[in-house]
Scaffold this motif. Structure first.
Motif, PDB file in Angstrom:
ATOM      1  N   TYR B  33       0.847  -1.197   0.000  1.00  0.00           N
ATOM      2  CA  TYR B  33       0.000   0.000   0.000  1.00  0.00           C
ATOM      3  C   TYR B  33       0.884   1.249   0.000  1.00  0.00           C
ATOM      4  O   TYR B  33       1.943   1.271   0.620  1.00  0.00           O
ATOM      5  CB  TYR B  33      -0.876   0.044   1.252  1.00  0.00           C
ATOM      6  CG  TYR B  33      -1.691  -1.195   1.527  1.00  0.00           C
ATOM      7  CD1 TYR B  33      -1.131  -2.282   2.186  1.00  0.00           C
ATOM      8  CD2 TYR B  33      -3.036  -1.271   1.157  1.00  0.00           C
ATOM      9  CE1 TYR B  33      -1.872  -3.419   2.457  1.00  0.00           C
ATOM     10  CE2 TYR B  33      -3.787  -2.402   1.427  1.00  0.00           C
ATOM     11  CZ  TYR B  33      -3.203  -3.468   2.078  1.00  0.00           C
ATOM     12  OH  TYR B  33      -3.953  -4.599   2.351  1.00  0.00           O
ATOM     13  N   TYR B  35       0.453   5.305   1.093  1.00  0.00           N
ATOM     14  CA  TYR B  35      -0.346   6.295   1.778  1.00  0.00           C
ATOM     15  C   TYR B  35       0.412   7.616   1.786  1.00  0.00           C
ATOM     16  O   TYR B  35       1.624   7.651   1.613  1.00  0.00           O
ATOM     17  CB  TYR B  35      -0.606   5.898   3.236  1.00  0.00           C
ATOM     18  CG  TYR B  35      -1.562   4.751   3.454  1.00  0.00           C
ATOM     19  CD1 TYR B  35      -1.107   3.431   3.433  1.00  0.00           C
ATOM     20  CD2 TYR B  35      -2.918   4.979   3.714  1.00  0.00           C
ATOM     21  CE1 TYR B  35      -1.983   2.376   3.648  1.00  0.00           C
ATOM     22  CE2 TYR B  35      -3.799   3.926   3.934  1.00  0.00           C
ATOM     23  CZ  TYR B  35      -3.319   2.637   3.900  1.00  0.00           C
ATOM     24  OH  TYR B  35      -4.190   1.587   4.120  1.00  0.00           O
ATOM     25  N   ARG B  37       0.621  11.387   4.132  1.00  0.00           N
ATOM     26  CA  ARG B  37       0.136  12.204   5.235  1.00  0.00           C
ATOM     27  C   ARG B  37       0.665  13.618   5.058  1.00  0.00           C
ATOM     28  O   ARG B  37       1.874  13.848   5.022  1.00  0.00           O
ATOM     29  CB  ARG B  37       0.569  11.647   6.589  1.00  0.00           C
ATOM     30  CG  ARG B  37      -0.080  12.417   7.722  1.00  0.00           C
ATOM     31  CD  ARG B  37       0.219  11.912   9.090  1.00  0.00           C
ATOM     32  NE  ARG B  37      -0.560  12.697  10.051  1.00  0.00           N
ATOM     33  CZ  ARG B  37      -0.124  13.009  11.258  1.00  0.00           C
ATOM     34  NH1 ARG B  37       1.059  12.595  11.677  1.00  0.00           N
ATOM     35  NH2 ARG B  37      -0.889  13.709  12.063  1.00  0.00           N
ATOM     36  N   LYS B  41      -2.951  16.122   9.023  1.00  0.00           N
ATOM     37  CA  LYS B  41      -4.116  15.484   8.407  1.00  0.00           C
ATOM     38  C   LYS B  41      -4.065  13.979   8.586  1.00  0.00           C
ATOM     39  O   LYS B  41      -3.170  13.435   9.221  1.00  0.00           O
ATOM     40  CB  LYS B  41      -4.152  15.814   6.905  1.00  0.00           C
ATOM     41  CG  LYS B  41      -4.190  17.288   6.595  1.00  0.00           C
ATOM     42  CD  LYS B  41      -5.533  17.888   6.907  1.00  0.00           C
ATOM     43  CE  LYS B  41      -5.607  19.319   6.414  1.00  0.00           C
ATOM     44  NZ  LYS B  41      -6.914  19.934   6.716  1.00  0.00           N
ATOM     45  N   GLU B  42      -5.053  13.302   8.005  1.00  0.00           N
ATOM     46  CA  GLU B  42      -5.117  11.855   8.141  1.00  0.00           C
ATOM     47  C   GLU B  42      -4.056  11.176   7.276  1.00  0.00           C
ATOM     48  O   GLU B  42      -3.444  11.773   6.395  1.00  0.00           O
ATOM     49  CB  GLU B  42      -6.504  11.336   7.746  1.00  0.00           C
ATOM     50  CG  GLU B  42      -6.755  11.208   6.238  1.00  0.00           C
ATOM     51  CD  GLU B  42      -7.262  12.470   5.599  1.00  0.00           C
ATOM     52  OE1 GLU B  42      -7.058  13.560   6.180  1.00  0.00           O
ATOM     53  OE2 GLU B  42      -7.861  12.355   4.511  1.00  0.00           O
ATOM     54  N   ILE B  43      -3.829   9.902   7.536  1.00  0.00           N
ATOM     55  CA  ILE B  43      -2.999   9.072   6.667  1.00  0.00           C
ATOM     56  C   ILE B  43      -3.910   8.647   5.522  1.00  0.00           C
ATOM     57  O   ILE B  43      -4.774   7.786   5.680  1.00  0.00           O
ATOM     58  CB  ILE B  43      -2.455   7.847   7.431  1.00  0.00           C
ATOM     59  CG1 ILE B  43      -1.632   8.301   8.649  1.00  0.00           C
ATOM     60  CG2 ILE B  43      -1.608   6.991   6.506  1.00  0.00           C
ATOM     61  CD1 ILE B  43      -1.196   7.152   9.552  1.00  0.00           C
ATOM     62  N   PHE B  45      -5.116   7.078   2.025  1.00  0.00           N
ATOM     63  CA  PHE B  45      -4.860   5.968   1.116  1.00  0.00           C
ATOM     64  C   PHE B  45      -4.646   6.466  -0.299  1.00  0.00           C
ATOM     65  O   PHE B  45      -5.375   7.324  -0.789  1.00  0.00           O
ATOM     66  CB  PHE B  45      -6.049   5.003   1.141  1.00  0.00           C
ATOM     67  CG  PHE B  45      -6.008   3.940   0.074  1.00  0.00           C
ATOM     68  CD1 PHE B  45      -6.724   4.089  -1.111  1.00  0.00           C
ATOM     69  CD2 PHE B  45      -5.239   2.799   0.249  1.00  0.00           C
ATOM     70  CE1 PHE B  45      -6.691   3.127  -2.098  1.00  0.00           C
ATOM     71  CE2 PHE B  45      -5.195   1.821  -0.739  1.00  0.00           C
ATOM     72  CZ  PHE B  45      -5.922   1.987  -1.909  1.00  0.00           C
ATOM     73  N   PHE B  91       4.019   7.199   2.897  1.00  0.00           N
ATOM     74  CA  PHE B  91       4.259   5.948   3.609  1.00  0.00           C
ATOM     75  C   PHE B  91       3.940   4.768   2.708  1.00  0.00           C
ATOM     76  O   PHE B  91       2.947   4.765   1.982  1.00  0.00           O
ATOM     77  CB  PHE B  91       3.370   5.845   4.850  1.00  0.00           C
ATOM     78  CG  PHE B  91       3.754   6.756   5.965  1.00  0.00           C
ATOM     79  CD1 PHE B  91       2.997   7.879   6.253  1.00  0.00           C
ATOM     80  CD2 PHE B  91       4.857   6.481   6.755  1.00  0.00           C
ATOM     81  CE1 PHE B  91       3.351   8.724   7.285  1.00  0.00           C
ATOM     82  CE2 PHE B  91       5.217   7.323   7.798  1.00  0.00           C
ATOM     83  CZ  PHE B  91       4.462   8.444   8.058  1.00  0.00           C
ATOM     84  N   ILE B 104      -1.452  -4.244   8.707  1.00  0.00           N
ATOM     85  CA  ILE B 104      -0.446  -3.731   7.775  1.00  0.00           C
ATOM     86  C   ILE B 104       0.699  -3.119   8.567  1.00  0.00           C
ATOM     87  O   ILE B 104       0.505  -2.627   9.686  1.00  0.00           O
ATOM     88  CB  ILE B 104      -1.036  -2.718   6.768  1.00  0.00           C
ATOM     89  CG1 ILE B 104      -1.415  -1.401   7.436  1.00  0.00           C
ATOM     90  CG2 ILE B 104      -2.239  -3.310   6.049  1.00  0.00           C
ATOM     91  CD1 ILE B 104      -1.876  -0.354   6.442  1.00  0.00           C
ATOM     92  N   PHE B 106       3.965  -0.447   8.458  1.00  0.00           N
ATOM     93  CA  PHE B 106       4.424   0.738   7.753  1.00  0.00           C
ATOM     94  C   PHE B 106       5.937   0.854   7.716  1.00  0.00           C
ATOM     95  O   PHE B 106       6.635   0.424   8.637  1.00  0.00           O
ATOM     96  CB  PHE B 106       3.891   2.004   8.443  1.00  0.00           C
ATOM     97  CG  PHE B 106       2.446   2.295   8.178  1.00  0.00           C
ATOM     98  CD1 PHE B 106       1.463   1.780   8.998  1.00  0.00           C
ATOM     99  CD2 PHE B 106       2.078   3.091   7.103  1.00  0.00           C
ATOM    100  CE1 PHE B 106       0.128   2.056   8.765  1.00  0.00           C
ATOM    101  CE2 PHE B 106       0.745   3.379   6.866  1.00  0.00           C
ATOM    102  CZ  PHE B 106      -0.226   2.860   7.695  1.00  0.00           C
ATOM    103  N   GLY B 107       6.433   1.486   6.657  1.00  0.00           N
ATOM    104  CA  GLY B 107       7.801   1.952   6.625  1.00  0.00           C
ATOM    105  C   GLY B 107       7.894   3.306   7.312  1.00  0.00           C
ATOM    106  O   GLY B 107       6.876   3.863   7.749  1.00  0.00           O
ATOM    107  N   GLU B 108       9.101   3.843   7.384  1.00  0.00           N
ATOM    108  CA  GLU B 108       9.291   5.107   8.103  1.00  0.00           C
ATOM    109  C   GLU B 108       8.926   6.326   7.265  1.00  0.00           C
ATOM    110  O   GLU B 108       8.929   7.434   7.762  1.00  0.00           O
ATOM    111  CB  GLU B 108      10.728   5.216   8.601  1.00  0.00           C
ATOM    112  CG  GLU B 108      11.053   4.176   9.660  1.00  0.00           C
ATOM    113  CD  GLU B 108      12.332   4.478  10.405  1.00  0.00           C
ATOM    114  OE1 GLU B 108      12.542   3.862  11.477  1.00  0.00           O
ATOM    115  OE2 GLU B 108      13.120   5.307   9.933  1.00  0.00           O
TER     116      GLU B 108
END
Lengths: 112, 115
Positions: B33, B35, B37, B41-43, B45, B91, B104, B106-108
């Protein structure tokens, strides 16, 4: 589709408790909670599944109310390390697969 | 087990330039995935791959964004030409699939600043 989180921000003294809420206008299959510290990856905390099964973090608990389509994350006896932004993600089905859609986050600051 | 890795960690480019972000998912994770940000705000998609196929790209902002996943392994996200509003943290995340209690990871993130 985006879940709604409340409150937007919380300030705590070390040792105090907090509750973060996540609600959806759609039926929930699962709710995934993450914490992100500035400049770092969102870290998985907990998952709540329809039917009540819960997996995740031992020091933080959560509830899942399927009828109300909402979940709450409970942070008890907060520690400085709890500071960060908390996100809830809800699984949305799309063509046989699914993805997580996240709320806007709740900023938590824990002070000594 | 290595986590999700992303490159570059930070990128500053001028408006109109091109940037390519790379993501290496956790080994064995078919689902990948992207994403984004934006500050406060929101993460949000952007895109979902299952192996090398784009399963859902409903979150891609416009045709300036192109994502690929060669051979179902690593993925790239290219922004061409970049605009100021493209700034944010991108992300990448991977998963075995969101069933049976999986989640899921996440990467950094890749911080993109367009000036």
């Amino acid at each position: 589709q985006q879940p709604v989180q409340s409150p937007q921000a919380v300030i705590l003294r070390e040792g105090e408790d907090a509750v973060i809420n996540c609600s959806s206008s759609k039926a929930l299959y699962s709710v995934h909670w993450y914490r992100q510290k500035h400049g770092e990856a969102p870290v998985f905390l907990m998952i709540l599944l329809k039917g009540g099964e819960q997996k995740g973090h031992e020091k933080i608990s959560a509830s899942f109310n399927e009828k109300k389509q909402q979940s709450s994350l409970y942070l008890t006896a907060s520690q400085l390390s709890y500071s960060g932004t908390y996100f809830c993600g809800t699984a949305v089905f799309s063509g046989g697969y699914n993805k997580l859609i996240f709320g806007a986050g709740t900023r938590l600051a824990v002070h000594p | 087990e290595a986590g999700v890795t992303q490159f570059p960690s930070h990128s500053v480019i001028e408006k109109g330039q091109t940037v390519t972000l790379r993501c290496d998912p956790i080994s064995g994770h078919d689902n990948l995935y992207w994403y984004r940000r934006v500050m406060g705000k929101e993460i949000k998609f952007l895109l979902h791959f299952v192996k090398e196929s784009k399963q859902d790209e409903s979150g891609m902002p416009n045709n300036r964004f192109l994502a690929e996943r060669t051979g179902g392994t690593y993925s790239t996200l290219k922004v061409q030409p970049a605009e100021l509003e493209d700034s944010g943290v991108y992300f990448c995340a991977s998963s075995r699939g969101l069933t049976s209690g999986n989640t899921i990871y996440f990467g950094e993130g890749s911080w993109l600043t367009v000036v």
